[in-house]
Scaffold this motif. Structure first.
Motif, mmCIF file in Angstrom:
data_model
loop_
_atom_site.group_PDB
_atom_site.id
_atom_site.type_symbol
_atom_site.label_atom_id
_atom_site.label_comp_id
_atom_site.label_asym_id
_atom_site.label_seq_id
_atom_site.Cartn_x
_atom_site.Cartn_y
_atom_site.Cartn_z
ATOM 1 N N GLY A 6 1.000 -1.019 -0.028
ATOM 2 C CA GLY A 6 -0.137 -0.029 0.029
ATOM 3 C C GLY A 6 0.819 1.067 -0.005
ATOM 4 N N GLY A 7 0.096 2.395 -0.062
ATOM 5 C CA GLY A 7 0.824 3.921 -0.189
ATOM 6 C C GLY A 7 1.190 4.081 1.214
ATOM 7 N N GLY A 8 2.025 5.026 1.582
ATOM 8 C CA GLY A 8 2.295 5.729 2.792
ATOM 9 C C GLY A 8 3.570 6.530 2.631
ATOM 10 N N GLY A 9 3.967 6.814 1.555
ATOM 11 C CA GLY A 9 5.088 8.032 1.666
ATOM 12 C C GLY A 9 6.264 7.321 1.609
ATOM 13 N N VAL A 214 -1.044 -8.385 2.896
ATOM 14 C CA VAL A 214 -1.130 -6.968 2.653
ATOM 15 C C VAL A 214 -0.184 -6.082 3.630
ATOM 16 N N SER A 215 0.531 -5.246 3.102
ATOM 17 C CA SER A 215 1.382 -4.285 3.872
ATOM 18 C C SER A 215 0.744 -2.999 3.972
ATOM 19 N N ALA A 216 0.063 -2.653 4.873
ATOM 20 C CA ALA A 216 -0.557 -1.478 4.786
ATOM 21 C C ALA A 216 -0.262 -0.331 5.663
ATOM 22 N N PRO A 217 0.828 0.487 5.334
ATOM 23 C CA PRO A 217 1.247 1.613 6.188
ATOM 24 C C PRO A 217 0.309 2.503 6.508
ATOM 25 N N MET A 218 -0.839 2.990 5.641
ATOM 26 C CA MET A 218 -1.628 3.898 6.088
ATOM 27 C C MET A 218 -3.064 3.429 6.621
ATOM 28 N N ALA A 219 -2.859 2.185 7.220
ATOM 29 C CA ALA A 219 -4.388 1.769 7.525
ATOM 30 C C ALA A 219 -4.398 1.246 8.925
ATOM 31 N N SER A 220 -3.384 1.927 9.800
ATOM 32 C CA SER A 220 -3.156 1.494 11.216
ATOM 33 C C SER A 220 -4.398 1.485 12.049
ATOM 34 N N VAL A 221 -4.524 0.507 12.983
ATOM 35 C CA VAL A 221 -5.624 0.509 13.893
ATOM 36 C C VAL A 221 -5.314 1.096 15.236
ATOM 37 N N GLU A 222 -3.720 1.492 15.348
ATOM 38 C CA GLU A 222 -3.481 2.271 16.454
ATOM 39 C C GLU A 222 -3.101 3.595 16.303
ATOM 40 N N THR A 223 -3.088 4.502 17.482
ATOM 41 C CA THR A 223 -2.713 5.768 17.331
ATOM 42 C C THR A 223 -1.699 6.046 17.887
ATOM 43 N N ARG A 224 -0.777 7.039 17.622
ATOM 44 C CA ARG A 224 0.522 7.430 18.181
ATOM 45 C C ARG A 224 0.078 8.639 19.360
ATOM 46 N N GLN A 225 0.977 8.736 20.418
ATOM 47 C CA GLN A 225 0.686 9.884 21.228
ATOM 48 C C GLN A 225 0.925 11.068 20.675
ATOM 49 N N GLY A 226 -0.035 12.021 20.975
ATOM 50 C CA GLY A 226 0.031 13.403 20.411
ATOM 51 C C GLY A 226 0.095 13.430 18.822
ATOM 52 N N ARG A 228 -1.634 14.029 15.121
ATOM 53 C CA ARG A 228 -2.258 15.091 14.744
ATOM 54 C C ARG A 228 -3.653 14.431 14.136
ATOM 55 N N PHE A 229 -4.660 15.659 13.996
ATOM 56 C CA PHE A 229 -5.832 15.025 13.629
ATOM 57 C C PHE A 229 -6.100 14.335 12.287
ATOM 58 N N TYR A 230 -5.308 14.618 11.212
ATOM 59 C CA TYR A 230 -5.506 13.955 10.009
ATOM 60 C C TYR A 230 -4.678 12.761 9.822
ATOM 61 N N GLU A 231 -3.959 12.333 10.901
ATOM 62 C CA GLU A 231 -3.494 10.866 10.904
ATOM 63 C C GLU A 231 -4.644 9.721 10.963
ATOM 64 N N GLU A 269 5.439 5.971 15.902
ATOM 65 C CA GLU A 269 6.142 7.088 16.596
ATOM 66 C C GLU A 269 7.395 7.831 15.667
ATOM 67 N N GLU A 270 7.789 6.868 14.746
ATOM 68 C CA GLU A 270 8.851 7.236 13.891
ATOM 69 C C GLU A 270 8.450 7.718 12.465
ATOM 70 N N ALA A 271 7.184 6.906 11.940
ATOM 71 C CA ALA A 271 6.788 7.399 10.640
ATOM 72 C C ALA A 271 5.899 8.744 10.617
ATOM 73 N N ARG A 272 5.670 9.087 11.697
ATOM 74 C CA ARG A 272 4.399 10.309 11.668
ATOM 75 C C ARG A 272 5.038 11.416 12.517
ATOM 76 N N PRO A 273 4.698 12.751 12.257
ATOM 77 C CA PRO A 273 3.483 12.882 11.511
ATOM 78 C C PRO A 273 3.386 13.161 10.041
ATOM 79 N N ASN A 274 4.881 13.226 9.718
ATOM 80 C CA ASN A 274 5.007 13.483 8.138
ATOM 81 C C ASN A 274 5.972 12.140 7.441
ATOM 82 N N PRO A 275 5.022 11.457 6.866
ATOM 83 C CA PRO A 275 5.391 10.239 6.321
ATOM 84 C C PRO A 275 6.029 10.604 5.031
ATOM 85 N N MET A 276 6.444 11.800 4.574
ATOM 86 C CA MET A 276 7.290 11.959 3.352
ATOM 87 C C MET A 276 8.487 12.430 3.761
#
Length: 315
Positions: A6-9, A214-226, A228-231, A269-276
């Motif tokens: 999948g996509g994910g920057g 399926v390797s899905a970087p942008m379909a996580s069911v977890e959230t990181r601390q702090g 951003r709303f768009y994540e 925690e490493e991949a966000r908030p900017n996957p690019m």
């Protein structure tokens, strides 16, 4: 066996590298041997490299002496400056039609500061002249046609002929970051506009596949601390599309085993908030390796891998 990337920057590519390396280390199975590969955005780039048997650690980090040098080199390579143009076309094909479907549709075809030429150059460094051809084994790259406002599966009979490099560049052309890629007179952008995974395209196979990963970087069911709303919004959208695609696979192929591998909180925690971010590539890769060691060992996951992928006498 079907493999969906999948996509994910940039950090999504790191997640794919880590996940595929972990699968091979755990089972002895070579991901390049997948019967069908479907790649979207960064997954298209990784898939193209994989099909040329060039998915190595060097492909990710190059010959850089450290993280900072690697990030600087990767950033300069991938982000080639362009001269933003196409404002009128964007208004016609992106903004006006997008008003009826607010969201990502509004960004389709937008002028952007970077060109995807650097992505093609980076792929050429890894796979040589194969970047100008199409892989011999079934490979699908998902793009989004700006004018037709539709998903296009390069590598199938319905799509225009092109090279794996150009298709991957088109699939990776994130709106407002990379300018659209023109192929046979049509402009294409990131395939993630339609879906971050497009796993349903596997159903075009001549016969049911025994396993789908399926390797899905942008379909996580977890959230990181702090976070951003768009994540959470992007993960929810990606997860919803993937769920629908998996339902279609289960309905058509009830005997097919399906494994979905997603980033956990430590990877996020490493991949966000900017996957690019090129600077996050190596940290996200290392976190993925650690996370997959635990994930692949889970009884429900390992039993499937053992049944389908484990190479005899592999240690």
């Amino acid at each position: 066996m079907g493999l969906v990337l999948g996509g994910g920057g940039v950090t999504g590519a790191s997640f794919h590298f880590g996940t595929l390396f972990a699968l091979e280390m755990a089972t002895g199975w070579d991901p390049a041997d997948a019967d069908v590969v479907v790649g979207t955005s960064c997954g298209a780039v990784v898939g193209g490299i994989l099909r040329s048997n060039a998915l190595t650690l060097e492909a990710l980090v190059g010959d850089a002496a450290g993280r900072e040098e690697m990030a600087d080199t990767l950033g300069k390579r991938l982000y080639k400056r362009s001269r933003p143009r196409g404002l009128i076309r964007w208004l016609r094909h992106g903004v006006v039609p997008g008003l009826a479907r607010p969201g990502l549709q509004l960004t389709v075809g937008s002028p952007a500061p970077y060109t995807t030429d650097g992505i093609v150059e980076w792929m050429r460094d890894q796979i040589g002249d194969a970047v100008d051809e199409w892989p011999e084994r079934p490979t699908i790259v998902v793009g989004y046609e700006v004018e037709g406002r539709r998903r296009v599966a390069f590598g199938t009979e319905e799509a225009p002929d092109t090279s794996i490099g150009q298709a991957a560049a088109a699939s990776s052309a994130v709106p407002m970051i990379f300018e659209p890629v023109r192929i046979q007179g049509k402009r294409y952008v990131d395939g993630g506009i339609s879906s971050g995974t497009s796993a349903d395209l596997l159903l075009a196979a001549d016969e049911p596949l025994d396993l789908v990963i399926v390797s899905a970087p942008m379909a996580s069911v977890e959230t990181r601390q702090g976070a951003r709303f768009y994540e959470s919004i992007l993960d929810r959208l990606g997860g919803t599309a993937l769920a629908d695609e998996l339902d279609a696979i289960h309905e058509a192929w009830p005997d097919t085993d399906v494994l979905v591998l997603r980033p956990d909180r430590t990877v996020l925690e490493e991949a966000r908030p900017n996957p690019m971010s090129a600077a996050a590539a190596v940290p996200a890769f290392l976190r993925t390796l650690r996370a997959m060691r635990t994930e692949l060992a889970r009884p429900g996951v390992w039993s499937v891998l053992e049944r389908h992928l484990l190479v005899p006498n592999h240690r």
